[in-house]
Design a protein around this motif. Structure first.
Motif, PDB file in Angstrom:
ATOM      1  N   VAL A   1      -4.413  -1.074  10.097  1.00 55.98           N
ATOM      2  CA  VAL A   1      -3.068  -1.152  10.669  1.00 55.98           C
ATOM      3  C   VAL A   1      -2.047  -0.577   9.692  1.00 55.98           C
ATOM      4  N   ARG A   2      -2.303  -0.767   8.424  1.00 53.43           N
ATOM      5  CA  ARG A   2      -1.421  -0.255   7.376  1.00 53.43           C
ATOM      6  C   ARG A   2      -2.267   0.585   6.439  1.00 53.43           C
ATOM      7  N   SER A   3      -1.759   1.759   6.081  1.00 60.99           N
ATOM      8  CA  SER A   3      -2.575   2.652   5.257  1.00 60.99           C
ATOM      9  C   SER A   3      -2.101   2.763   3.825  1.00 60.99           C
ATOM     10  N   GLY A   4      -0.871   2.404   3.535  1.00 59.49           N
ATOM     11  CA  GLY A   4      -0.377   2.515   2.168  1.00 59.49           C
ATOM     12  C   GLY A   4       0.178   3.883   1.886  1.00 59.49           C
ATOM     13  N   GLY A   5       0.187   4.242   0.616  1.00 57.46           N
ATOM     14  CA  GLY A   5       0.767   5.500   0.173  1.00 57.46           C
ATOM     15  C   GLY A   5      -0.150   6.679   0.395  1.00 57.46           C
ATOM     16  N   GLY A   6       0.158   7.751  -0.303  1.00 53.43           N
ATOM     17  CA  GLY A   6      -0.530   9.019  -0.126  1.00 53.43           C
ATOM     18  C   GLY A   6      -2.037   8.968  -0.259  1.00 53.43           C
ATOM     19  N   MET A   7      -2.551   8.200  -1.191  1.00 51.09           N
ATOM     20  CA  MET A   7      -3.994   8.194  -1.403  1.00 51.09           C
ATOM     21  C   MET A   7      -4.704   7.105  -0.600  1.00 51.09           C
ATOM     22  N   ALA A   8      -3.948   6.214   0.031  1.00 50.14           N
ATOM     23  CA  ALA A   8      -4.516   5.135   0.846  1.00 50.14           C
ATOM     24  C   ALA A   8      -5.525   4.299   0.076  1.00 50.14           C
ATOM     25  N   ALA A   9      -5.265   4.095  -1.208  1.00 50.34           N
ATOM     26  CA  ALA A   9      -6.182   3.331  -2.046  1.00 50.34           C
ATOM     27  C   ALA A   9      -6.361   1.909  -1.551  1.00 50.34           C
ATOM     28  N   MET A  10      -5.311   1.310  -1.034  1.00 50.24           N
ATOM     29  CA  MET A  10      -5.408  -0.086  -0.614  1.00 50.24           C
ATOM     30  C   MET A  10      -6.374  -0.268   0.555  1.00 50.24           C
ATOM     31  N   ALA A  11      -6.441   0.661   1.453  1.00 50.96           N
ATOM     32  CA  ALA A  11      -7.386   0.548   2.566  1.00 50.96           C
ATOM     33  C   ALA A  11      -8.809   0.496   2.030  1.00 50.96           C
ATOM     34  N   ASN A  12      -9.107   1.326   1.040  1.00 49.01           N
ATOM     35  CA  ASN A  12     -10.445   1.330   0.439  1.00 49.01           C
ATOM     36  C   ASN A  12     -10.731   0.024  -0.287  1.00 49.01           C
ATOM     37  N   VAL A  13      -9.743  -0.488  -1.003  1.00 51.55           N
ATOM     38  CA  VAL A  13      -9.922  -1.746  -1.741  1.00 51.55           C
ATOM     39  C   VAL A  13     -10.105  -2.899  -0.764  1.00 51.55           C
ATOM     40  N   ALA A  14      -9.239  -3.004   0.215  1.00 51.44           N
ATOM     41  CA  ALA A  14      -9.253  -4.147   1.125  1.00 51.44           C
ATOM     42  C   ALA A  14     -10.469  -4.147   2.054  1.00 51.44           C
ATOM     43  N   TYR A  15     -10.968  -2.989   2.393  1.00 51.86           N
ATOM     44  CA  TYR A  15     -12.068  -2.905   3.345  1.00 51.86           C
ATOM     45  C   TYR A  15     -13.272  -3.746   2.909  1.00 51.86           C
ATOM     46  N   SER A  16     -13.551  -3.761   1.632  1.00 51.75           N
ATOM     47  CA  SER A  16     -14.739  -4.471   1.152  1.00 51.75           C
ATOM     48  C   SER A  16     -14.489  -5.948   0.838  1.00 51.75           C
ATOM     49  N   LEU A  17     -13.250  -6.398   0.955  1.00 48.08           N
ATOM     50  CA  LEU A  17     -12.951  -7.800   0.659  1.00 48.08           C
ATOM     51  C   LEU A  17     -13.445  -8.723   1.763  1.00 48.08           C
ATOM     52  N   SER A  18     -14.076  -9.828   1.366  1.00 46.67           N
ATOM     53  CA  SER A  18     -14.452 -10.858   2.337  1.00 46.67           C
ATOM     54  C   SER A  18     -13.217 -11.695   2.644  1.00 46.67           C
ATOM     55  N   GLU A  19     -13.281 -12.485   3.687  1.00 49.57           N
ATOM     56  CA  GLU A  19     -12.165 -13.372   4.027  1.00 49.57           C
ATOM     57  C   GLU A  19     -11.876 -14.329   2.874  1.00 49.57           C
ATOM     58  N   GLU A  20     -12.915 -14.851   2.258  1.00 50.92           N
ATOM     59  CA  GLU A  20     -12.750 -15.764   1.121  1.00 50.92           C
ATOM     60  C   GLU A  20     -12.053 -15.061  -0.051  1.00 50.92           C
ATOM     61  N   GLU A  21     -12.426 -13.814  -0.310  1.00 48.07           N
ATOM     62  CA  GLU A  21     -11.781 -13.058  -1.387  1.00 48.07           C
ATOM     63  C   GLU A  21     -10.318 -12.772  -1.072  1.00 48.07           C
ATOM     64  N   ILE A  22     -10.011 -12.468   0.179  1.00 49.31           N
ATOM     65  CA  ILE A  22      -8.621 -12.222   0.570  1.00 49.31           C
ATOM     66  C   ILE A  22      -7.781 -13.461   0.325  1.00 49.31           C
TER      67      ILE A  22
END
Length: 189
Positions: A158-179
């Protein structure tokens, strides 16, 4: 294309005029209802803006205004902003004292969050104290439920972040517990 370049120049601070913090404070009157007095939000899922890096704030306003970041409440506000307003608002909110962290009511959850942050190398972008820099946001002391929402938004795309979209890559692998743990940890810094 020319309009987009103008937006980029406004957001990066490459401008003919320096920001006017006093004008930003005056323009920020319309922000208080949601983002709180002195930029410290009291509303669930609404971020505190106080102490956020100037460039980050400018980029977010430009993203909202351009429609690349969507929020129904923000749209009518950003439509009224010109580039000078965006520069002034960024400077004003960046000049404010960030929210103080609340006492940590669950140190075990914070320890898990610290571990998740270390494993994802969060400090490589958000700095060692999570205060952010330039176009990277301050996450230390941010509202916990907002951080959970933001991480879910990045994870779902839903949100991609800045130019490199680093946050999407970081968040994708997070479990619900980790979030949950990561948000708790950062909110209590």
């Amino acid at each position: 294309m020319g309009a987009l370049c103008g937006l980029v120049f406004a957001a990066t601070g490459v401008a003919a005029h320096a920001a006017d913090v006093a004008a930003g404070k005056q323009k920020a009157e319309m922000c208080i209802a949601c983002h709180g007095e002195a930029g410290i939000s009291q509303i669930e899922n609404t971020p505190s803006l106080a102490g956020q890096p100037d460039q980050f704030l400018q980029w977010q306003l430009v993203f909202f205004r351009a429609g690349t970041r969507k929020n129904e409440q923000m749209l009518p506000i950003v439509e009224q902003l010109n580039n000078e307003d965006i520069r002034n608002l960024g400077a004003y909110f960046a000049s404010l004292t960030p929210p103080k962290a609340k006492p940590d009511d669950n140190p075990d959850l914070s320890a898990k969050g610290a571990q998740a942050a270390a494993g994802r190398r969060c400090t490589s972008c958000h700095t060692d104290n999570y205060a952010g820099t330039k176009a990277i946001p301050r996450v230390a002391g941010q509202r916990q439920e907002y951080l959970v929402k933001a991480l879910h938004d990045y994870k779902s795309g839903v949100r991609s972040g800045g130019g490199m979209a680093a946050m999407a890559n970081v968040a994708y692998s997070l479990s619900e517990e980790e979030i949950e743990a990561l948000a708790h940890y950062l909110a209590h810094l």
